[in-house]
Design a protein around this motif. Structure first.
Motif, PDB file in Angstrom:
ATOM      1  N   LEU B 178      81.857  28.966  63.220  1.00  0.00           N
ATOM      2  CA  LEU B 178      82.162  30.390  63.441  1.00  0.00           C
ATOM      3  C   LEU B 178      83.665  30.670  63.478  1.00  0.00           C
ATOM      4  N   ASN B 179      84.471  29.636  63.601  1.00  0.00           N
ATOM      5  CA  ASN B 179      85.922  29.852  63.492  1.00  0.00           C
ATOM      6  C   ASN B 179      86.346  30.220  62.073  1.00  0.00           C
ATOM      7  N   PHE B 180      85.503  29.894  61.097  1.00  0.00           N
ATOM      8  CA  PHE B 180      85.882  30.117  59.698  1.00  0.00           C
ATOM      9  C   PHE B 180      84.842  30.913  58.922  1.00  0.00           C
ATOM     10  N   LYS B 181      83.611  30.906  59.387  1.00  0.00           N
ATOM     11  CA  LYS B 181      82.533  31.631  58.710  1.00  0.00           C
ATOM     12  C   LYS B 181      82.151  32.850  59.550  1.00  0.00           C
ATOM     13  N   ALA B 182      81.811  33.943  58.871  1.00  0.00           N
ATOM     14  CA  ALA B 182      81.461  35.182  59.579  1.00  0.00           C
ATOM     15  C   ALA B 182      80.152  35.006  60.356  1.00  0.00           C
ATOM     16  N   PRO B 183      80.027  35.697  61.508  1.00  0.00           N
ATOM     17  CA  PRO B 183      78.781  35.613  62.291  1.00  0.00           C
ATOM     18  C   PRO B 183      77.559  36.060  61.490  1.00  0.00           C
ATOM     19  N   GLU B 184      77.786  36.913  60.489  1.00  0.00           N
ATOM     20  CA  GLU B 184      76.663  37.419  59.674  1.00  0.00           C
ATOM     21  C   GLU B 184      76.314  36.499  58.506  1.00  0.00           C
ATOM     22  N   THR B 185      77.013  35.380  58.372  1.00  0.00           N
ATOM     23  CA  THR B 185      76.711  34.420  57.299  1.00  0.00           C
ATOM     24  C   THR B 185      75.212  34.116  57.267  1.00  0.00           C
ATOM     25  N   VAL B 186      74.624  34.180  56.082  1.00  0.00           N
ATOM     26  CA  VAL B 186      73.183  33.937  55.957  1.00  0.00           C
ATOM     27  C   VAL B 186      72.895  32.433  56.086  1.00  0.00           C
ATOM     28  N   CYS B 187      71.992  32.098  56.985  1.00  0.00           N
ATOM     29  CA  CYS B 187      71.612  30.708  57.248  1.00  0.00           C
ATOM     30  C   CYS B 187      70.088  30.571  57.129  1.00  0.00           C
ATOM     31  N   GLY B 188      69.621  29.350  57.143  1.00  0.00           N
ATOM     32  CA  GLY B 188      68.189  29.119  57.116  1.00  0.00           C
ATOM     33  C   GLY B 188      67.882  27.724  57.608  1.00  0.00           C
ATOM     34  N   TYR B 189      66.659  27.517  58.020  1.00  0.00           N
ATOM     35  CA  TYR B 189      66.263  26.148  58.324  1.00  0.00           C
ATOM     36  C   TYR B 189      64.801  25.908  57.934  1.00  0.00           C
ATOM     37  N   VAL B 190      64.495  24.650  57.696  1.00  0.00           N
ATOM     38  CA  VAL B 190      63.131  24.255  57.342  1.00  0.00           C
ATOM     39  C   VAL B 190      62.776  23.024  58.145  1.00  0.00           C
ATOM     40  N   SER B 191      61.627  23.045  58.786  1.00  0.00           N
ATOM     41  CA  SER B 191      61.163  21.825  59.462  1.00  0.00           C
ATOM     42  C   SER B 191      59.892  21.322  58.795  1.00  0.00           C
ATOM     43  N   ASN B 192      59.680  20.004  58.873  1.00  0.00           N
ATOM     44  CA  ASN B 192      58.508  19.349  58.275  1.00  0.00           C
ATOM     45  C   ASN B 192      58.325  19.726  56.804  1.00  0.00           C
ATOM     46  N   ILE B 193      59.413  19.612  56.042  1.00  0.00           N
ATOM     47  CA  ILE B 193      59.396  20.017  54.629  1.00  0.00           C
ATOM     48  C   ILE B 193      58.273  19.292  53.873  1.00  0.00           C
ATOM     49  N   GLY B 194      57.442  20.070  53.209  1.00  0.00           N
ATOM     50  CA  GLY B 194      56.380  19.505  52.365  1.00  0.00           C
ATOM     51  C   GLY B 194      55.243  18.844  53.128  1.00  0.00           C
ATOM     52  N   ILE B 213      65.929  23.788  67.793  1.00  0.00           N
ATOM     53  CA  ILE B 213      65.476  23.171  66.546  1.00  0.00           C
ATOM     54  C   ILE B 213      65.229  21.700  66.805  1.00  0.00           C
ATOM     55  N   ASP B 214      64.190  21.135  66.187  1.00  0.00           N
ATOM     56  CA  ASP B 214      63.918  19.720  66.446  1.00  0.00           C
ATOM     57  C   ASP B 214      64.531  18.807  65.389  1.00  0.00           C
ATOM     58  N   MET B 215      64.345  17.509  65.556  1.00  0.00           N
ATOM     59  CA  MET B 215      64.998  16.546  64.679  1.00  0.00           C
ATOM     60  C   MET B 215      64.382  16.454  63.287  1.00  0.00           C
ATOM     61  N   PHE B 216      63.229  17.091  63.070  1.00  0.00           N
ATOM     62  CA  PHE B 216      62.608  17.061  61.748  1.00  0.00           C
ATOM     63  C   PHE B 216      62.997  18.296  60.929  1.00  0.00           C
ATOM     64  N   THR B 217      64.147  18.882  61.291  1.00  0.00           N
ATOM     65  CA  THR B 217      64.578  20.134  60.686  1.00  0.00           C
ATOM     66  C   THR B 217      65.862  19.921  59.895  1.00  0.00           C
ATOM     67  N   THR B 218      65.987  20.608  58.766  1.00  0.00           N
ATOM     68  CA  THR B 218      67.220  20.614  57.990  1.00  0.00           C
ATOM     69  C   THR B 218      67.769  22.035  58.010  1.00  0.00           C
ATOM     70  N   VAL B 219      69.074  22.152  58.280  1.00  0.00           N
ATOM     71  CA  VAL B 219      69.688  23.463  58.494  1.00  0.00           C
ATOM     72  C   VAL B 219      70.657  23.782  57.352  1.00  0.00           C
ATOM     73  N   PHE B 220      70.630  25.011  56.886  1.00  0.00           N
ATOM     74  CA  PHE B 220      71.481  25.463  55.788  1.00  0.00           C
ATOM     75  C   PHE B 220      72.362  26.617  56.269  1.00  0.00           C
ATOM     76  N   VAL B 221      73.675  26.485  56.063  1.00  0.00           N
ATOM     77  CA  VAL B 221      74.621  27.541  56.437  1.00  0.00           C
ATOM     78  C   VAL B 221      75.284  28.005  55.147  1.00  0.00           C
ATOM     79  N   GLY B 222      75.102  29.271  54.815  1.00  0.00           N
ATOM     80  CA  GLY B 222      75.557  29.786  53.524  1.00  0.00           C
ATOM     81  C   GLY B 222      77.067  29.814  53.367  1.00  0.00           C
ATOM     82  N   ASN B 223      77.530  30.063  52.146  1.00  0.00           N
ATOM     83  CA  ASN B 223      78.948  30.359  51.930  1.00  0.00           C
ATOM     84  C   ASN B 223      79.140  31.880  52.038  1.00  0.00           C
ATOM     85  N   SER B 224      80.352  32.361  51.766  1.00  0.00           N
ATOM     86  CA  SER B 224      80.635  33.784  52.008  1.00  0.00           C
ATOM     87  C   SER B 224      79.870  34.702  51.061  1.00  0.00           C
TER      88      SER B 224
END
Lengths: 242, 242
Positions: B178-194, B213-224
């Motif tokens: 958050l020091n470099f990316k806007a608070p509104e940056t689009v993010c997503g996560y997926v757990s137990n993929i497939g 979020i648990d350990m079976f999760t992958t987190v995505f933080v978008g660019n601007s």
């Protein structure tokens, strides 16, 4: 109705996922860039294909969306993964005008992974993927990313390292990375991954700077711990010290 | 004699490459972490398996190398890709003491790609992959990479975002970004993929900070430039503006 955006891996038949193979087999029409369609025709000679040239991406997606709308099962194909420098993003953006069409992304093994497997195991730890193509990205943004990724000691994978118009881009990229990475940093590259004429080499960052490389090549620049073991490029994860 | 180090993708049968499937089918013995072996037993019930627990990585690789040396065809399995936070690097390092054994890496679809496909197309442009696990990496190095990757405006994929001991790491990571990316940056996560119980969510970086979020999760933080389109997370590559 769904448009399948399918990453078919490096181009070898068995580099494809089972999902990608099944999706292509069940498609009425497979649409893609000429070079990729020519690869897939060999594996699925019974299928209908439509190919278009480079820079025809929007036309290609539009055609695909229209064909789905008219009731066909359509796969839009990308080499490697369908997201990474592929068509999945554009398909979602353009699908807004085709409200009855849903986009289904079928992931594939991108060149960072298939090329990494050829070189050894360069990507066992944190890494960054950067395209050197400035067709869709200003070079100062590419330069900034190279600089910060080097500073962060990421293993860096370079896509689109060269083209006729950008013959000196790899050299420029190496110069930028050399501000933060040692000249002896272990690097590697692979061209024509999984296809006829596959070729790979392990070398130092200093040597990489003078190397001439074509556009079908993926380049790997190690982090500070990457080493060459028996001719392979290995980034340790740390287990060996646990 | 070869030791196959096989990435079998997210865990769904069809997320595997054809090469991975063929390699596993032709193996005398499949060795891996208990959770992964349990998944593969369902797909290959006729095969011999050997499973060991977490933190047994070195033992597992040594056993695999010894079995190859004794003449068996052995696959050492990893979920996702066999390089990315997988066992391929360790296998190469340890194989130095087994000069008759060659390591063959079979690449797979890592969670950044399989998870990205679930969320939409977050990874169409340059991206960085960072593990939040400090088991093998000091946290100040992780912090530095998060900071520089955010500054470089990479889309960032976080592996191992949480565990019982590291319940607040995702929050810490968000604060740094958050020091470099806007608070509104689009993010997503997926757990137990497939797998059974697959679950995904699109949200802002500010919201992600408060998410558990648990350990079976992958987190995505978008660019601007990443946006949400019809509930999907999309990073445009730039085609739409060409």
């Amino acid at each position: 109705m769904k448009l399948y955006v399918v990453g078919f891996g490096c181009g070898s038949r068995d580099g494809m996922t089972i999902e990608a193979e099944n999706t292509l087999k069940s498609s009425d029409l497979i649409i893609g860039y000429t070079v990729y369609v020519d690869i897939l025709k060999k594996y699925f000679p019974e299928k209908n294909f439509l190919s278009t040239g480079m820079k025809m991406e929007k036309d290609r997606v539009k055609t695909a969306l229209k064909c789905v709308e008219s009731g066909k099962i359509v796969s839009l194909v990308c080499s490697g993964d369908s997201e990474v420098y592929g068509m999945a993003g554009l398909a979602f953006e353009m699908s807004v005008e085709f409200p009855t069409v849903e986009i289904k992304v079928v992931a594939g093994v991108t060149a960072a992974l298939s090329g990494g497997a050829v070189l050894g195991a360069p990507l066992t730890h944190d890494f960054a993927v950067i395209s050197l193509s400035d067709l869709l990205t200003p070079f100062d943004k590419i330069e900034k990313r190279l600089r910060l990724a080097s500073q962060a000691d990421f293993t860096i994978v370079l896509y689109n390292p060269s083209s006729r118009k950008r013959a000196d881009y790899l050299k420029k990229a190496c110069e930028i990375m050399l501000n933060f990475k040692a000249p002896e940093t272990v690097c590697g590259y692979v061209s024509n991954i999984g296809r006829e004429g596959q070729n790979s080499k392990i070398l130092t960052l200093r040597e990489l700077m003078g190397e001439s490389i074509d556009m079908f090549t993926t380049v790997f620049v190690g982090n500070s711990e990457t080493k060459a073991i028996n001719g392979k490029m290995i980034t340790p994860r740390g287990y060996a010290n646990v």
